[in-house]
Design a protein around this motif. Structure first.
Motif, PDB file in Angstrom:
ATOM      1  N   ALA A 121       0.838  -1.204   0.000  1.00  0.00           N
ATOM      2  CA  ALA A 121       0.000   0.000   0.000  1.00  0.00           C
ATOM      3  C   ALA A 121       0.869   1.248   0.000  1.00  0.00           C
ATOM      4  O   ALA A 121       2.056   1.213   0.330  1.00  0.00           O
ATOM      5  CB  ALA A 121      -0.895   0.012   1.240  1.00  0.00           C
ATOM      6  N   GLY A 122       0.248   2.344  -0.380  1.00  0.00           N
ATOM      7  CA  GLY A 122       0.857   3.651  -0.192  1.00  0.00           C
ATOM      8  C   GLY A 122       1.979   3.990  -1.143  1.00  0.00           C
ATOM      9  O   GLY A 122       2.753   4.906  -0.864  1.00  0.00           O
ATOM     10  N   TRP A 123       2.090   3.260  -2.267  1.00  0.00           N
ATOM     11  CA  TRP A 123       3.191   3.605  -3.168  1.00  0.00           C
ATOM     12  C   TRP A 123       2.988   4.989  -3.760  1.00  0.00           C
ATOM     13  O   TRP A 123       1.876   5.485  -3.868  1.00  0.00           O
ATOM     14  CB  TRP A 123       3.378   2.543  -4.250  1.00  0.00           C
ATOM     15  CG  TRP A 123       2.192   2.255  -5.119  1.00  0.00           C
ATOM     16  CD1 TRP A 123       1.811   2.915  -6.252  1.00  0.00           C
ATOM     17  CD2 TRP A 123       1.233   1.211  -4.950  1.00  0.00           C
ATOM     18  NE1 TRP A 123       0.687   2.361  -6.800  1.00  0.00           N
ATOM     19  CE2 TRP A 123       0.306   1.302  -6.013  1.00  0.00           C
ATOM     20  CE3 TRP A 123       1.062   0.196  -4.003  1.00  0.00           C
ATOM     21  CZ2 TRP A 123      -0.764   0.425  -6.163  1.00  0.00           C
ATOM     22  CZ3 TRP A 123      -0.012  -0.680  -4.149  1.00  0.00           C
ATOM     23  CH2 TRP A 123      -0.904  -0.557  -5.216  1.00  0.00           C
ATOM     24  N   ARG A 124       4.087   5.610  -4.131  1.00  0.00           N
ATOM     25  CA  ARG A 124       4.090   6.997  -4.599  1.00  0.00           C
ATOM     26  C   ARG A 124       4.631   7.034  -6.027  1.00  0.00           C
ATOM     27  O   ARG A 124       5.852   6.989  -6.239  1.00  0.00           O
ATOM     28  CB  ARG A 124       4.976   7.872  -3.705  1.00  0.00           C
ATOM     29  CG  ARG A 124       4.640   7.805  -2.215  1.00  0.00           C
ATOM     30  CD  ARG A 124       3.297   8.459  -1.927  1.00  0.00           C
ATOM     31  NE  ARG A 124       3.098   8.681  -0.503  1.00  0.00           N
ATOM     32  CZ  ARG A 124       2.485   7.832   0.308  1.00  0.00           C
ATOM     33  NH1 ARG A 124       2.003   6.687  -0.182  1.00  0.00           N
ATOM     34  NH2 ARG A 124       2.330   8.107   1.588  1.00  0.00           N
ATOM     35  N   PRO A 125       3.759   7.103  -7.035  1.00  0.00           N
ATOM     36  CA  PRO A 125       4.230   7.095  -8.427  1.00  0.00           C
ATOM     37  C   PRO A 125       5.235   8.202  -8.732  1.00  0.00           C
ATOM     38  O   PRO A 125       6.182   7.986  -9.491  1.00  0.00           O
ATOM     39  CB  PRO A 125       2.943   7.284  -9.233  1.00  0.00           C
ATOM     40  CG  PRO A 125       1.865   6.718  -8.358  1.00  0.00           C
ATOM     41  CD  PRO A 125       2.279   7.093  -6.956  1.00  0.00           C
ATOM     42  N   ASP A 126       5.054   9.398  -8.123  1.00  0.00           N
ATOM     43  CA  ASP A 126       5.990  10.487  -8.409  1.00  0.00           C
ATOM     44  C   ASP A 126       7.380  10.164  -7.878  1.00  0.00           C
ATOM     45  O   ASP A 126       8.387  10.407  -8.550  1.00  0.00           O
ATOM     46  CB  ASP A 126       5.482  11.813  -7.828  1.00  0.00           C
ATOM     47  CG  ASP A 126       5.280  11.799  -6.320  1.00  0.00           C
ATOM     48  OD1 ASP A 126       5.167  10.707  -5.719  1.00  0.00           O
ATOM     49  OD2 ASP A 126       5.235  12.899  -5.721  1.00  0.00           O
ATOM     50  N   ARG A 127       7.430   9.571  -6.703  1.00  0.00           N
ATOM     51  CA  ARG A 127       8.741   9.238  -6.133  1.00  0.00           C
ATOM     52  C   ARG A 127       9.393   8.086  -6.895  1.00  0.00           C
ATOM     53  O   ARG A 127      10.602   8.112  -7.159  1.00  0.00           O
ATOM     54  CB  ARG A 127       8.603   8.899  -4.653  1.00  0.00           C
ATOM     55  CG  ARG A 127       9.951   8.688  -3.998  1.00  0.00           C
ATOM     56  CD  ARG A 127       9.860   8.493  -2.502  1.00  0.00           C
ATOM     57  NE  ARG A 127      11.211   8.250  -1.990  1.00  0.00           N
ATOM     58  CZ  ARG A 127      11.460   7.875  -0.750  1.00  0.00           C
ATOM     59  NH1 ARG A 127      10.482   7.726   0.124  1.00  0.00           N
ATOM     60  NH2 ARG A 127      12.714   7.659  -0.360  1.00  0.00           N
ATOM     61  N   ASP A 128       8.609   7.060  -7.245  1.00  0.00           N
ATOM     62  CA  ASP A 128       9.157   5.956  -8.043  1.00  0.00           C
ATOM     63  C   ASP A 128       9.790   6.484  -9.327  1.00  0.00           C
ATOM     64  O   ASP A 128      10.921   6.136  -9.675  1.00  0.00           O
ATOM     65  CB  ASP A 128       8.062   4.949  -8.400  1.00  0.00           C
ATOM     66  CG  ASP A 128       7.591   4.100  -7.228  1.00  0.00           C
ATOM     67  OD1 ASP A 128       8.251   4.109  -6.174  1.00  0.00           O
ATOM     68  OD2 ASP A 128       6.565   3.416  -7.383  1.00  0.00           O
ATOM     69  N   ALA A 129       9.058   7.317 -10.036  1.00  0.00           N
ATOM     70  CA  ALA A 129       9.543   7.819 -11.326  1.00  0.00           C
ATOM     71  C   ALA A 129      10.804   8.652 -11.147  1.00  0.00           C
ATOM     72  O   ALA A 129      11.764   8.526 -11.921  1.00  0.00           O
ATOM     73  CB  ALA A 129       8.449   8.637 -12.007  1.00  0.00           C
ATOM     74  N   TRP A 130      10.823   9.511 -10.140  1.00  0.00           N
ATOM     75  CA  TRP A 130      11.970  10.383  -9.897  1.00  0.00           C
ATOM     76  C   TRP A 130      13.218   9.575  -9.537  1.00  0.00           C
ATOM     77  O   TRP A 130      14.302   9.781 -10.104  1.00  0.00           O
ATOM     78  CB  TRP A 130      11.623  11.360  -8.784  1.00  0.00           C
ATOM     79  CG  TRP A 130      12.735  12.199  -8.235  1.00  0.00           C
ATOM     80  CD1 TRP A 130      13.127  12.275  -6.933  1.00  0.00           C
ATOM     81  CD2 TRP A 130      13.577  13.126  -8.943  1.00  0.00           C
ATOM     82  NE1 TRP A 130      14.150  13.168  -6.778  1.00  0.00           N
ATOM     83  CE2 TRP A 130      14.452  13.710  -8.001  1.00  0.00           C
ATOM     84  CE3 TRP A 130      13.669  13.512 -10.268  1.00  0.00           C
ATOM     85  CZ2 TRP A 130      15.409  14.655  -8.346  1.00  0.00           C
ATOM     86  CZ3 TRP A 130      14.629  14.457 -10.631  1.00  0.00           C
ATOM     87  CH2 TRP A 130      15.484  15.016  -9.680  1.00  0.00           C
ATOM     88  N   GLU A 131      13.062   8.640  -8.627  1.00  0.00           N
ATOM     89  CA  GLU A 131      14.228   7.880  -8.198  1.00  0.00           C
ATOM     90  C   GLU A 131      14.727   6.933  -9.289  1.00  0.00           C
ATOM     91  O   GLU A 131      15.942   6.723  -9.420  1.00  0.00           O
ATOM     92  CB  GLU A 131      13.906   7.121  -6.905  1.00  0.00           C
ATOM     93  CG  GLU A 131      13.729   8.061  -5.731  1.00  0.00           C
ATOM     94  CD  GLU A 131      13.403   7.381  -4.426  1.00  0.00           C
ATOM     95  OE1 GLU A 131      13.482   8.057  -3.377  1.00  0.00           O
ATOM     96  OE2 GLU A 131      13.071   6.172  -4.427  1.00  0.00           O
TER      97      GLU A 131
END
Length: 239
Positions: free
Chosen positions: A86-96
């Motif tokens: 739960a709680g994944w962050r698409p913006d953070r995934d893409a950035w990292e």
């Protein structure tokens, strides 16, 4: 010699401080304090959507820490979400992931911490066990709330990780997921239950990832190793 600049990826969360309750870019102070204590200058890196931003950032850094945080989007490794994911962050995934692309192209020294290790495995084409207690039968790696689990870890002889932290150590963990597959990476440490707790890229580049939280320990050997690698990398940067 100028102290190396170490980028630290951050959370973007709803946060409260003083009279404020709003979206903020945050990271536990222990990360920056550990970088400073080992001779680096910490630079916080919130998620950025601008095309080319990751390349521009990496050109100015001497090292990178991909920090802990929420679960990685299981769609990134073609999996359905487990009920406990739960709680994944698409913006953070893409950035990292963009930062990891740029770091690999530049040969930048990188350290992944907890979620950072999981994301680095996914970046390489690997996959995660989405709920480690299903695999090992206990919750010692993440006992719940804001408490860290204490986990005994044994390193693999001859690895960079072993050279930095020794043959055995007890670490602070807070992960309910773990790395299942890690193409191109060498297993560098495991818990007694077999959980992969550290991995590294073979070769001369400092590219290491651990499931535990070295920033919480009095002995910050892994972060010291990153800062030393960053200090050596700095003169080779091309502007």
């Amino acid at each position: 010699m100028t102290a190396p600049l170490i980028g630290l990826t951050t959370y973007r969360e709803q946060a409260r401080w003083g009279v404020w309750d709003q979206r903020a870019d945050v990271l536990p102070t222990q990360y920056a304090a550990a970088v400073e204590a080992t001779g680096g200058v910490p630079v916080l890196l919130p998620p950025v959507e601008q095309v080319g931003a990751a390349d521009a950032v990496v050109r100015r850094l001497d090292g990178l820490v991909v920090s802990g945080g929420a679960d990685v989007d299981p769609g990134r490794y073609d999996a359905e979400a487990h009920p406990r994911t739960a709680g994944w962050r698409p913006d953070r995934d893409a950035w990292e992931l963009a930062l990891l692309d740029a770091a690999a192209a530049a040969g930048l020294p990188v350290l992944g911490v907890c979620r950072g290790m999981q994301l680095m495995a996914v970046h390489a084409g690997g996959a995660l066990d989405q709920h480690t207690p299903d695999v090992v039968g206990h919750e010692q790696h993440s006992p719940g709330g804001d408490a860290y689990g204490r986990v005994a870890v044994r390193t693999e002889p001859g690895t960079l990780v072993a050279g930095l932290v020794g043959e055995t150590l007890e670490v602070s963990c807070h992960h309910h997921q773990s790395v299942a597959t890690h193409p191109g990476w060498v297993a560098a440490a495991r818990a007694d239950d077999g959980t992969l707790e550290a991995m590294e890229v073979p070769g001369d580049r400092f590219c290491v990832a651990v499931q535990w939280h070295p920033e919480t320990a009095a002995d910050v050997g892994l972060l010291a190793g990153l800062v030393r690698a960053a200090a050596s990398y700095a003169p080779s940067r091309h502007f």
